[in-house]
Design a protein around this motif. Sequence first.
Motif, PDB file in Angstrom:
ATOM      1  N   LEU A   1       0.816  -1.214   0.000  1.00  0.00           N
ATOM      2  CA  LEU A   1       0.000   0.000   0.000  1.00  0.00           C
ATOM      3  C   LEU A   1       0.848   1.262   0.000  1.00  0.00           C
ATOM      4  O   LEU A   1       0.433   2.310  -0.505  1.00  0.00           O
ATOM      5  N   PHE A   2       2.040   1.160   0.590  1.00  0.00           N
ATOM      6  CA  PHE A   2       2.925   2.316   0.696  1.00  0.00           C
ATOM      7  C   PHE A   2       4.136   2.209  -0.236  1.00  0.00           C
ATOM      8  O   PHE A   2       5.095   2.958  -0.091  1.00  0.00           O
ATOM      9  N   SER A   3       4.090   1.268  -1.170  1.00  0.00           N
ATOM     10  CA  SER A   3       5.202   1.052  -2.089  1.00  0.00           C
ATOM     11  C   SER A   3       4.813   1.423  -3.515  1.00  0.00           C
ATOM     12  O   SER A   3       3.643   1.660  -3.821  1.00  0.00           O
ATOM     13  N   LYS A   4       5.820   1.439  -4.385  1.00  0.00           N
ATOM     14  CA  LYS A   4       5.606   1.756  -5.789  1.00  0.00           C
ATOM     15  C   LYS A   4       4.758   0.675  -6.446  1.00  0.00           C
ATOM     16  O   LYS A   4       4.993  -0.504  -6.264  1.00  0.00           O
TER      17      LYS A   4
ATOM     18  N   VAL B   1       8.706  -4.920  -7.363  1.00  0.00           N
ATOM     19  CA  VAL B   1       8.951  -6.160  -6.637  1.00  0.00           C
ATOM     20  C   VAL B   1       7.932  -6.430  -5.532  1.00  0.00           C
ATOM     21  O   VAL B   1       7.468  -7.558  -5.365  1.00  0.00           O
ATOM     22  N   VAL B   2       7.551  -5.420  -4.756  1.00  0.00           N
ATOM     23  CA  VAL B   2       6.611  -5.651  -3.654  1.00  0.00           C
ATOM     24  C   VAL B   2       5.234  -6.002  -4.196  1.00  0.00           C
ATOM     25  O   VAL B   2       4.567  -6.929  -3.702  1.00  0.00           O
TER      26      VAL B   2
END
Length: 303
Positions: free
Chosen positions: A54-57, A178-179
């Motif tokens: 949610l907080f990643s690219k 990646v995430v």
Amino acid sequence: MKTWHYALLVLLGGCCYGALSTFVKLAYAAGFTSASVTGSQLLMGTLIIWIIALFSKKKKLTLPKVGKLLLSGIPLGLTSLFYYQSLQTLNASLAIIFLFQFVWIGSLFEWFFYKKKPTMGKVISIAILVIGSIFASGIIAGGSGEITWQGTIWGMLSAITYTTFIFLSGSVEKDTPVVQKSALFTTGGMITVFIISPPTELLQLPVLLEIAPYGFYLGLLGVVLPPILFTIGMPHIGPGLGTILTSAELPIAVILSALVLSEHVSTSQWLGVVLILGGIIAGNLKIAKTKIKPSYLERESTL
């Protein structure tokens, strides 16, 4: 960050995998079933990695691409099912040896799918690995506990599905962050586990609360941390050294099985671990010295 900092991150990623078998054994000792342990790991791991996502690219994906990533997570779920099933009849120090056979199985995958025939150096390193596995299994010393045919089959199946997952993770939707990619892989793995071996015990709130600590650690160590640590560290240290460092899972598994589970680890088993590490090093020396295009096993590892 300095180079050794990145190397340390990759080393920690390998150590995370090595610690899984010990936590699974502890969960079994506490009375939990294989289905509930596997289900709790994938459930907790999926929740954690989606929170991070949610907080990643992220990038917008089409429905077919999402489906492809979810399907590619099937081997991840199968690996957990097979590996944890093997731990029901095998000592942790022996079960990890069977899983670790993904190294030579990966070479067969490269040969079959990429027509990349193993070099003589690779064949020698595989031979060292097989010999080391025999020693590390404790068969020679007779201190590894009983080797059951059920545990052997489950262990080898886990190695095959692990190799399949690594193959897919390095070839499917490479441009996906990646995430986000790991979150979809993990979701596919969780769905697979819930269909094949429904963890119905988790529907009972008391059981869910009791197993939550085990699921949290297993999800964190087996689902969340390794892919993130590898993604940060691998580009800076190179595939050769990276593969060597990730093999830390073996000594960590053996050390923890001896210290935490009080499983007997003989001198010959330690010798086997050293031989296995030597085989990995021998197979990667050329890669470490020459900047050639890494194989799928070295490009990405995200179990």
